[in-house]
Design an enzyme around this catalytic site. Structure first.
Site, PDB file in Angstrom:
ATOM      1  N   CYS A  92       0.837  -1.201   0.000  1.00  0.00           N
ATOM      2  CA  CYS A  92       0.000   0.000   0.000  1.00  0.00           C
ATOM      3  C   CYS A  92       0.872   1.252   0.000  1.00  0.00           C
ATOM      4  CB  CYS A  92      -0.931  -0.008   1.214  1.00  0.00           C
ATOM      5  SG  CYS A  92      -2.188   1.299   1.193  1.00  0.00           S
ATOM      6  N   CYS A  93       1.896   1.279   0.832  1.00  0.00           N
ATOM      7  CA  CYS A  93       2.822   2.416   0.864  1.00  0.00           C
ATOM      8  C   CYS A  93       3.557   2.570  -0.460  1.00  0.00           C
ATOM      9  CB  CYS A  93       3.825   2.242   2.000  1.00  0.00           C
ATOM     10  SG  CYS A  93       3.165   2.475   3.661  1.00  0.00           S
ATOM     11  N   CYS A 113      -1.153   8.268   7.425  1.00  0.00           N
ATOM     12  CA  CYS A 113      -2.503   7.983   6.938  1.00  0.00           C
ATOM     13  C   CYS A 113      -3.401   7.589   8.111  1.00  0.00           C
ATOM     14  CB  CYS A 113      -2.472   6.864   5.909  1.00  0.00           C
ATOM     15  SG  CYS A 113      -1.584   7.287   4.397  1.00  0.00           S
ATOM     16  N   CYS A 163      -3.664   3.928   9.440  1.00  0.00           N
ATOM     17  CA  CYS A 163      -2.425   3.343   9.957  1.00  0.00           C
ATOM     18  C   CYS A 163      -1.785   4.185  11.058  1.00  0.00           C
ATOM     19  CB  CYS A 163      -1.420   3.158   8.817  1.00  0.00           C
ATOM     20  SG  CYS A 163      -2.015   2.093   7.499  1.00  0.00           S
ATOM     21  N   CYS A 177       7.457   4.146   5.841  1.00  0.00           N
ATOM     22  CA  CYS A 177       6.580   3.975   4.680  1.00  0.00           C
ATOM     23  C   CYS A 177       7.359   3.488   3.463  1.00  0.00           C
ATOM     24  CB  CYS A 177       5.857   5.286   4.360  1.00  0.00           C
ATOM     25  SG  CYS A 177       6.958   6.622   3.837  1.00  0.00           S
TER      26      CYS A 177
END
Length: 239
Positions: free
Chosen positions: A123-124, A206, A209, A233
Site C-alpha cells: 500500500c505504501c 494515513c 495506519c 513507509c
C-alpha cells in the site's frame, strides 16, 4: 545549475560537505541547499511538526520554494485543513499535491479491500513511494525533516545524503533537533500545526495506519500499530 548530482556525490565529497555544514546552523544548511540546487530542489512535506519549522525557515530563504505533498487519499481531515492554513500564511510557496496512479476503488479492485491491513508495504509502495519517484523526476535533490532521535533507522542521517532509492540527494537540515526544540520554535513563532498533535499523535501519517500513543510510548508507536517490524513507509529506506 548544480555541480552536485547523485553520480558525483562520492563518500569523500559527502563527508567534506557535511563537515563544513556542521560548522553552521540549520538555516545555513537550508541556504546552502537552495544556493546549490535552486529549483532543482524539492521539499517533500508531510505537514507534521518538523515540516512547520522547515516551511517557516524555507520561506525566509526562498519564498517560492517548491513543496510536494503525497496525497494518499487516506490522510486525516486535520492534515488537509493544515495545508490550507499553510497556503494562506505562505502564499508564495508552490505547494503541489501528488496523487497515486490508482484511486482507492481501483486499488481495492486490483489488490483487495483495505490493502493497508493485509499488505501495508505494498500500500505504501503504491500510494507514496511510486508517486514520490514520479515527483522527483527532473529534480537533483529533495529535502526532508528527518531527525536522528526519531528512530534507530534515522540515527545516522547526515545533512546531505546519497539517496539510493530515488537516485538523488536528500537534504536533512533538522537532524540534530530534539522534539522539544521543534515545539519551542512552533510556539515562539506561533506557527500553525496539525491539531492531532494536541491529541497525542506525535507522528501523523494515513488515518487507517496511525493511532494516538499513550504516555511513555515511543513517539512512533502509533504508526502501523499491529504490523511488527514496520516503522517506515518506504521513502527513507534504501532499495
Amino acid at each position: 545549475m548544480s555541480h552536485w548530482s547523485y553520480a558525483t556525490a562520492t563518500d569523500e565529497r559527502l563527508a567534506a560537505i557535511n563537515a563544513e555544514l556542521a560548522k553552521g546552523d540549520t538555516l545555513d544548511v537550508i541556504k546552502w541547499a537552495y544556493q546549490t540546487f535552486g529549483d532543482e530542489l524539492i521539499y517533500s512535506c508531510s505537514f507534521g511538526a518538523e515540516a512547520m519549522v522547515l516551511i517557516d525557515m524555507i520561506s525566509g530563504v526562498k519564498k517560492d520554494a517548491s513543496i510536494i505533498f503525497l496525497d494518499t487519499h487516506l490522510h486525516f481531515q486535520e492534515t488537509y485543513d493544515l495545508i490550507e492554513k499553510v497556503r494562506t500564511r505562505y502564499p508564495h510557496l508552490r505547494i503541489t499535491v501528488k496523487e497515486p496512479k490508482l484511486s482507492l476503488a481501483e486499488q481495492a479492485a486490483a489488490y483487495g479491500e483495505e490493502l493497508w491491513k493485509s499488505q501495508p508495504d505494498l500500500c505504501c509502495q503504491l500510494r507514496k513511494v511510486e508517486p514520490m519517484d514520479q515527483a522527483l523526476r527532473g529534480a537533483t535533490a529533495w529535502m526532508s525533516g528527518l531527525r536522528r532521535e526519531q528512530s534507530h533507522t534515522r540515527a545516522h542521517v547526515q545533512f546531505v545524503n546519497r539517496d539510493e532509492k530515488f537516485e538523488s540527494l536528500k537534504i536533512c537540515p533538522l537532524i540534530h533537533w530534539k522534539s522539544e526544540e521543534i515545539w519551542q520554535y512552533i510556539r515562539a513563532f506561533e506557527l500553525p500545526y496539525n491539531e492531532l498533535h494536541d491529541r497525542h499523535y506525535p507522528s501523523i501519517g494515513c488515518a487507517p495506519c496511525t493511532r494516538a500513543v499513550a504516555p511513555g510510548e515511543d513517539p512512533r508507536a502509533g504508526r502501523w500499530a499491529g504490523h511488527a517490524g514496520k516503522t517506515e513507509c518506504g521513502l527513507h529506506v534504501a532499495k
